[in-house]
Design a protein around this motif. Structure first.
Motif, PDB file in Angstrom:
ATOM      1  N   LEU A  64      -5.895   7.312   0.213  1.00  0.00           N
ATOM      2  CA  LEU A  64      -5.999   6.789   1.578  1.00  0.00           C
ATOM      3  C   LEU A  64      -5.259   5.454   1.643  1.00  0.00           C
ATOM      4  O   LEU A  64      -5.611   4.508   0.945  1.00  0.00           O
ATOM      5  N   ASP A  65      -4.208   5.418   2.466  1.00  0.00           N
ATOM      6  CA  ASP A  65      -3.366   4.217   2.618  1.00  0.00           C
ATOM      7  C   ASP A  65      -3.594   3.670   4.029  1.00  0.00           C
ATOM      8  O   ASP A  65      -3.161   4.268   5.005  1.00  0.00           O
ATOM      9  N   GLY A  66      -4.306   2.556   4.108  1.00  0.00           N
ATOM     10  CA  GLY A  66      -4.523   1.935   5.423  1.00  0.00           C
ATOM     11  C   GLY A  66      -5.734   2.472   6.164  1.00  0.00           C
ATOM     12  O   GLY A  66      -5.885   2.238   7.357  1.00  0.00           O
ATOM     13  N   LYS A  89       0.833  -1.202   0.000  1.00  0.00           N
ATOM     14  CA  LYS A  89       0.000   0.000   0.000  1.00  0.00           C
ATOM     15  C   LYS A  89       0.870   1.257   0.000  1.00  0.00           C
ATOM     16  O   LYS A  89       0.645   2.187  -0.769  1.00  0.00           O
ATOM     17  N   GLY A  90       1.868   1.278   0.890  1.00  0.00           N
ATOM     18  CA  GLY A  90       2.749   2.444   0.986  1.00  0.00           C
ATOM     19  C   GLY A  90       3.563   2.629  -0.286  1.00  0.00           C
ATOM     20  O   GLY A  90       3.692   3.743  -0.809  1.00  0.00           O
ATOM     21  N   THR A  91       4.106   1.526  -0.789  1.00  0.00           N
ATOM     22  CA  THR A  91       4.934   1.561  -2.004  1.00  0.00           C
ATOM     23  C   THR A  91       4.127   2.098  -3.186  1.00  0.00           C
ATOM     24  O   THR A  91       4.571   3.001  -3.907  1.00  0.00           O
ATOM     25  N   VAL A 141      13.798  -0.225  13.283  1.00  0.00           N
ATOM     26  CA  VAL A 141      12.765  -1.121  12.774  1.00  0.00           C
ATOM     27  C   VAL A 141      11.425  -0.794  13.441  1.00  0.00           C
ATOM     28  O   VAL A 141      11.376  -0.471  14.632  1.00  0.00           O
ATOM     29  N   ARG A 142      10.352  -0.868  12.672  1.00  0.00           N
ATOM     30  CA  ARG A 142       9.020  -0.668  13.238  1.00  0.00           C
ATOM     31  C   ARG A 142       8.770  -1.688  14.331  1.00  0.00           C
ATOM     32  O   ARG A 142       9.010  -2.871  14.154  1.00  0.00           O
ATOM     33  N   LYS A 143       8.220  -1.208  15.451  1.00  0.00           N
ATOM     34  CA  LYS A 143       7.986  -2.066  16.616  1.00  0.00           C
ATOM     35  C   LYS A 143       7.068  -3.246  16.299  1.00  0.00           C
ATOM     36  O   LYS A 143       7.137  -4.291  16.930  1.00  0.00           O
TER      37      LYS A 143
HETATM   38 MG    MG Z   1       2.381   1.022   4.892  1.00  0.00          MG
END
Ligand code: MG
Ligand code: AP5
Length: 198
Positions: free
Chosen positions: A84-86, A14-16, A139-141
């Motif tokens: 809208l992402d997420g 989604k982000g990419t 790194v994301r938790k």
């Molecule tokens: Mg994302």
């Protein structure tokens, strides 16, 4: 004016893909995950409420997330459209979004669902962790096996019903998210009726 939702499980891209669409259409990416992480990092009241829930991989309450989006969507840069992402991630959020848009006589152009196998999602999360560490970044938790399992489960139980919600409104477009990034972008632009290299 292009108003899109990118729907898909954690790690689907989604982000990419949002970033590619930002380039193509010149409209902002509204990522509730990114906005919540900013709030957590800032230690704001919303961030303090969201942190533990996010770290575990569960969904933050509809009230918090809807409030964030309602504010963000009113900002000037979103007046010509947005990705809208997420968000939305629950039927309650989707209904709240419908109300927000209806109040401004706006509608959605499309809801793009990125389909990716669960095994590939787990590989992508692991790769993102490795890439992040290689860059010397934090790194994301929630990018760990246990939280990721919870994120997948939250998607299955709370978010997957949105496919039927938007299919019923004639807005759902499904894309094979297993393909390489550029091909996925090409498929998304094709279904939006855009030439691939504008
Ligand atoms: Mg994302
Ligand atoms: P959020 O930040 O939205 O995370 P997520 O949905 O779990 O998804 P990711 O950001 O991990 O994946 P992505 O689909 O963006 O994929 P990406 O492009 O990075 O949410 C985080 C948390 O915040 C939630 O768990 C919840 O607690 C809270 N939250 C957020 N929104 C909420 C809401 N509306 N309601 C309630 N709570 C909310 O790609 C992943 C990796 O794969 C990357 O390494 C990328 O390089 C790679 N990749 C991408 N595309 C491809 C491809 N085609 N082929 C190969 N590799 C690819």
């Amino acid at each position: 004016m292009m108003k899109l939702i990118l729907l898909g499980p954690p790690g689907a891209g989604k982000g990419t893909q949002s970033q590619r669409l930002v380039q193509q259409f010149g409209i902002p990416q509204l990522s509730t995950g990114d906005m919540l992480r900013v709030a957590v990092a800032a230690g704001s009241p919303v961030g303090l409420q969201a942190k533990t829930v996010m770290d575990r991989g569960e969904l933050v309450s509809d009230a918090i997330v809807v409030g964030i989006v309602a504010d963000r969507i009113l900002q000037q840069d979103a007046s010509r459209g947005f990705i809208l992402d997420g968000f939305p991630r629950t039927v309650g959020q989707a209904e709240a979004l419908d109300t927000m848009l209806a109040e401004r006589s706006l509608g959605l152009d499309a809801v793009i669902e990125l389909k990716v196998d669960e095994a590939a999602l787990i590989d992508r999360m692991a790769k993102r962790v490795a890439d992040t560490l290689a860059r010397g970044e934090t790194v994301r938790k929630d990018d760990n096996p246990l939280s990721f399992k919870t994120r997948l489960e939250a998607y299955r139980v709370q978010t997957a019903p949105l496919s039927a919600y938007y299919a019923g409104r004639g807005l759902l477009r499904t894309v094979d998210g297993m393909k390489p990034v550029d091909e996925v972008t090409g498929d998304v632009l094709a279904l939006l009726g855009e030439p691939a290299d504008r």
